[in-house]
Design an enzyme around this catalytic site. Structure first.
Site, PDB file in Angstrom:
ATOM      1  N   HIS A 272       0.849  -1.191   0.000  1.00 54.80           N
ATOM      2  CA  HIS A 272       0.000   0.000   0.000  1.00 54.80           C
ATOM      3  C   HIS A 272       0.880   1.235   0.000  1.00 54.80           C
ATOM      4  O   HIS A 272       1.962   1.235   0.591  1.00 54.80           O
ATOM      5  CB  HIS A 272      -0.924   0.027   1.227  1.00 54.80           C
ATOM      6  N   GLU A 325      -7.853  -5.304  -0.962  1.00 55.92           N
ATOM      7  CA  GLU A 325      -8.327  -6.094  -2.100  1.00 55.92           C
ATOM      8  C   GLU A 325      -8.246  -7.603  -1.884  1.00 55.92           C
ATOM      9  O   GLU A 325      -8.910  -8.353  -2.577  1.00 55.92           O
ATOM     10  CB  GLU A 325      -7.535  -5.737  -3.374  1.00 55.92           C
TER      11      GLU A 325
HETATM   12  N1  ACO Z   1       4.169  -7.010  -5.072  1.00 54.00           N
HETATM   13  C1  ACO Z   1       5.474  -6.964  -5.358  1.00 54.00           C
HETATM   14  N2  ACO Z   1       6.277  -5.940  -5.033  1.00 54.00           N
HETATM   15  C2  ACO Z   1       5.703  -4.921  -4.369  1.00 54.00           C
HETATM   16  C3  ACO Z   1       4.347  -4.908  -4.021  1.00 54.00           C
HETATM   17  C4  ACO Z   1       3.573  -6.006  -4.404  1.00 54.00           C
HETATM   18  N3  ACO Z   1       2.273  -6.071  -4.148  1.00 54.00           N
HETATM   19  N4  ACO Z   1       4.076  -3.777  -3.369  1.00 54.00           N
HETATM   20  C5  ACO Z   1       5.231  -3.094  -3.309  1.00 54.00           C
HETATM   21  N5  ACO Z   1       6.205  -3.784  -3.922  1.00 54.00           N
HETATM   22  C6  ACO Z   1       7.575  -3.380  -4.138  1.00 54.00           C
HETATM   23  C7  ACO Z   1       7.614  -2.781  -5.529  1.00 54.00           C
HETATM   24  O1  ACO Z   1       8.213  -3.660  -6.427  1.00 54.00           O
HETATM   25  C8  ACO Z   1       8.384  -1.536  -5.380  1.00 54.00           C
HETATM   26  O2  ACO Z   1       9.713  -1.737  -5.664  1.00 54.00           O
HETATM   27  P1  ACO Z   1      10.343  -1.053  -6.972  1.00 54.00           P
HETATM   28  O3  ACO Z   1      10.018   0.424  -6.846  1.00 54.00           O
HETATM   29  O4  ACO Z   1      11.775  -1.397  -6.865  1.00 54.00           O
HETATM   30  O5  ACO Z   1       9.630  -1.701  -8.123  1.00 54.00           O
HETATM   31  C9  ACO Z   1       8.319  -1.155  -3.929  1.00 54.00           C
HETATM   32  O6  ACO Z   1       7.900  -2.345  -3.234  1.00 54.00           O
HETATM   33  C10 ACO Z   1       7.364  -0.019  -3.753  1.00 54.00           C
HETATM   34  O7  ACO Z   1       6.960  -0.062  -2.445  1.00 54.00           O
HETATM   35  P2  ACO Z   1       6.035   0.952  -1.707  1.00 54.00           P
HETATM   36  O8  ACO Z   1       6.690   2.267  -1.634  1.00 54.00           O
HETATM   37  O9  ACO Z   1       5.677   0.227  -0.487  1.00 54.00           O
HETATM   38  O10 ACO Z   1       4.726   1.000  -2.600  1.00 54.00           O
HETATM   39  P3  ACO Z   1       4.220   2.075  -3.650  1.00 54.00           P
HETATM   40  O11 ACO Z   1       3.639   3.230  -2.920  1.00 54.00           O
HETATM   41  O12 ACO Z   1       5.215   2.360  -4.695  1.00 54.00           O
HETATM   42  O13 ACO Z   1       3.041   1.244  -4.338  1.00 54.00           O
HETATM   43  C11 ACO Z   1       1.119  -0.093  -4.516  1.00 54.00           C
HETATM   44  C12 ACO Z   1       1.897   0.902  -3.643  1.00 54.00           C
HETATM   45  C13 ACO Z   1       0.906   0.514  -5.914  1.00 54.00           C
HETATM   46  C14 ACO Z   1      -0.247  -0.341  -3.891  1.00 54.00           C
HETATM   47  C15 ACO Z   1       1.934  -1.384  -4.615  1.00 54.00           C
HETATM   48  O14 ACO Z   1       2.091  -1.934  -3.336  1.00 54.00           O
HETATM   49  C16 ACO Z   1       1.306  -2.404  -5.558  1.00 54.00           C
HETATM   50  O15 ACO Z   1       1.538  -2.341  -6.768  1.00 54.00           O
HETATM   51  N6  ACO Z   1       0.505  -3.371  -5.018  1.00 54.00           N
HETATM   52  C17 ACO Z   1      -0.138  -4.346  -5.843  1.00 54.00           C
HETATM   53  C18 ACO Z   1      -1.427  -3.789  -6.446  1.00 54.00           C
HETATM   54  C19 ACO Z   1      -2.510  -3.646  -5.410  1.00 54.00           C
HETATM   55  O16 ACO Z   1      -2.815  -4.543  -4.651  1.00 54.00           O
HETATM   56  N7  ACO Z   1      -3.169  -2.455  -5.439  1.00 54.00           N
HETATM   57  C20 ACO Z   1      -4.277  -2.128  -4.537  1.00 54.00           C
HETATM   58  C21 ACO Z   1      -3.867  -1.074  -3.550  1.00 54.00           C
HETATM   59  S1  ACO Z   1      -5.170  -0.686  -2.461  1.00 54.00           S
HETATM   60  C22 ACO Z   1      -6.103   0.399  -3.333  1.00 54.00           C
HETATM   61  O17 ACO Z   1      -5.664   1.150  -4.148  1.00 54.00           O
HETATM   62  C23 ACO Z   1      -7.550   0.394  -3.086  1.00 54.00           C
END
Ligand code: ACO
Length: 380
Positions: A272, A325
Site C-alpha cells: 500500500h 483487495e
Molecule cells: N508485489 C510486489 N512488489 C511490491 C508490491 C507487491 N504487491 N508492493 C510493493 N512492492 C515493491 C515494488 O516492487 C516496489 O519496488 P520497486 O520500486 O523497486 O519496483 C516497492 O515495493 C514499492 O513499495 P512501496 O513504496 O511500499 O509501494 P508504492 O507506494 O510504490 O506502491 C502499490 C503501492 C501501488 C499499492 C503497490 O504496493 C502495488 O503495486 N501493489 C499491488 C497492487 C494492489 O494490490 N493495489 C491495490 C492497492 S489498495 C487500493 O488502491 C484500493
C-alpha cells in the site's frame, strides 16, 4: 523575471508526490503508521459490521452519523435519484456493447454520458445547489448503471430499484432482478462502508484536479473512475480472484508467489502507498471471510501469510502487508456480486467519498497547476 524551474533542487521532486500534502481536507484521513483511517473523525470499522452504506455516505457529507430518521430520509433521497433519464436509458445498450461486462472503462463511459444527459455544466457557471444535486445524482446512478450495463451485456433487460429497499439491497436487486437475502446484503454493506472513502488517494486527487479547472461533475467523477481503474489502485480487486484461481491449491502457494516475484511482477492485494502496518479494511474483510468459510478463504489466508513473508524478505526498507483487495473478492462473491462486477462495485461505494471531496474542492477552489522540473533539451 522568469522563474527558472529547472533550478529547483532534486529533493523537491518526491516521486508520485508520496507524502506531500497538496490540499487541506476535513473529509477523511489515513494514518499509515498506525494502520488507522477515518471518515470525519469516525472510524468506519466500528460500524462496518452493523451500519448501512447510507450511514457512511451521510457521515462523509454531513460530518455526523445519521439518526434513524435522517438515515431513512437520506435513503429515500438516494432512491429518488436512481431514475435514469430516458436519453441515457436509450443510449445504454450501445455503451454496454463497447466492452466486456463489468469493465470499469464501460462504467466510466456511462457515468460520463450520464453527466451529459443530466445537463452537467462547468460548476463555475452554475449555482452550487445545482452542482451538488448533479454530483449526488451521478453517485446514486452509479449502481443503477453498473447493474444495467451488466444485464444488457448478458442480453437481459435492466432491473429497476425497489422503493422498499436500501442502497446495498437495491444494488443486488438491480443485478439479479430479485430481492436479495439479508445475509448477503449484510456482507455487501460491510464492504461498501469500508470502501466509501480513503483519504487523498490517487482517484480523489485526480477528480479534484479535474474539478479545480471548473470542469463539470460528470468530467470529474468519470475521471475518478478512470484513475481508480488502474491495476495499482482499484483495478487490483479484479486480479486477486484470478490469482487465487491460478494458484488453485495451498501446496502451490509459495512456489507460485515466488515465481511472480522472481519475474519482477507485483502480487495483487499486497502493499500500500500509505499503510506500513495492517490495512484495517483488510482486517475486517478477513473477519467476514472467515465467518463465511470455505476452501477459497483458507487458500486466501495461506496466500496472505506467504505473500507478506516473501515481500518482506525481499524488501526490508519498510513493512508491507496485504491490502483491502485481498479478501474483497471473497466477500463480494458471498454477497452475490458476480466476479465481473467486483471492480465496478468499488466506484459504486467510492462515489460517496468522491462527491464529499468535490464539495470541499468547490467550496474553496484554486486551480491545481503544479510545476515540473524541466530536465529536457535546453531552449534552442
Ligand atoms: N508485489 C510486489 N512488489 C511490491 C508490491 C507487491 N504487491 N508492493 C510493493 N512492492 C515493491 C515494488 O516492487 C516496489 O519496488 P520497486 O520500486 O523497486 O519496483 C516497492 O515495493 C514499492 O513499495 P512501496 O513504496 O511500499 O509501494 P508504492 O507506494 O510504490 O506502491 C502499490 C503501492 C501501488 C499499492 C503497490 O504496493 C502495488 O503495486 N501493489 C499491488 C497492487 C494492489 O494490490 N493495489 C491495490 C492497492 S489498495 C487500493 O488502491 C484500493
Amino acid at each position: 523575471m522568469t522563474r527558472v524551474i529547472s533550478d529547483l533542487p532534486a529533493d523537491v521532486l518526491p516521486r508520485g508526490l508520496a507524502g506531500v500534502p497538496v490540499a487541506a481536507t476535513e473529509v477523511s484521513d489515513v494514518d499509515g503508521q498506525a494502520g488507522f483511517y477515518h471518515y470525519r473523525g469516525v472510524d468506519p470499522t466500528t460500524f462496518a459490521r452493523t451500519g448501512t452504506f447510507e450511514d457512511a455516505w451521510y457521515l462523509l457529507h454531513f460530518g455526523e452519523l445519521p439518526t434513524a430518521g435522517e438515515r431513512e430520509a437520506f435513503a429515500a433521497k438516494i432512491r429518488a435519484a436512481m431514475t435514469m433519464p430516458p436519453v441515457l436509458r436509450d443510449s445504454l445498450p450501445a455503451i454496454a456493447a463497447l466492452g466486456p461486462p463489468g469493465s470499469m472503462d464501460v462504467l466510466r463511459t456511462a457515468v460520463s454520458a450520464a453527466g451529459v444527459a443530466i445537463g452537467c455544466r462547468p460548476w463555475t457557471e452554475q449555482d452550487m445547489p445545482l452542482t451538488e444535486a448533479q454530483m449526488f445524482t451521478l453517485a446514486a446512478l452509479t449502481p443503477v448503471l453498473t447493474a444495467a450495463l451488466y444485464r444488457l451485456a448478458r442480453g437481459q433487460t435492466p432491473a429497476g430499484p425497489s422503493d422498499d429497499l436500501d442502497f446495498a439491497a437495491n444494488y443486488l436487486r438491480m443485478i439479479h432482478g430479485a430481492d436479495p437475502d439479508a445475509a448477503r446484503v449484510r456482507a455487501l454493506e460491510t464492504y461498501l462502508i469500508l470502501a466509501a472513502d480513503h483519504g487523498f488517494c490517487n482517484s480523489t486527487f485526480a477528480e479534484r484536479v479535474i474539478a479545480s479547472s471548473g470542469a463539470d461533475m460528470g468530467a470529474a467523477l468519470s475521471g475518478a473512475i478512470g484513475a481508480l481503474s488502474g491495476p495499482l489502485h482499484g483495478g487490483a480487486i479484479d486480479r486477486v480472484p484470478s490469482m487465487l484461481a491460478a494458484i488453485g491449491d495451498v501446496s502451490r502457494v509459495e512456489s507460485w508467489l515466488r515465481d511472480r516475484l522472481d519475474r519482477g511482477e507485483r502480487l495483487m492485494g499486497f502493499g500500500h502507498a500509505v499503510y506500513r502496518t495492517l490495512d484495517p479494511r483488510n482486517t475486517v474483510l478477513r473477519e467476514v471471510a472467515r465467518e463465511i468459510g470455505g476452501e477459497r478463504i483458507a487458500l486466501a489466508e495461506v496466500v496472505e501469510r506467504t505473500g507478506i513473508a516473501l515481500l518482506n524478505e525481499r524488501k526490508t526498507d519498510k513493512r508491507r502487508e496485504a491490502n483491502v483487495e485481498l479478501y474483497a473478492g471473497v466477500v463480494l462473491d458471498y454477497a452475490g456480486v458476480p466476479e465481473e462486477l467486483f471492480a465496478c462495485t468499488f466506484p459504486v461505494a467510492r462515489m460517496a467519498g468522491w462527491t464529499a471531496n468535490l464539495m470541499e474542492q468547490i467550496a474553496d477552489n484554486r486551480i491545481f497547476r503544479p510545476a515540473a522540473r524541466y530536465v529536457g533539451a535546453p531552449p534552442r
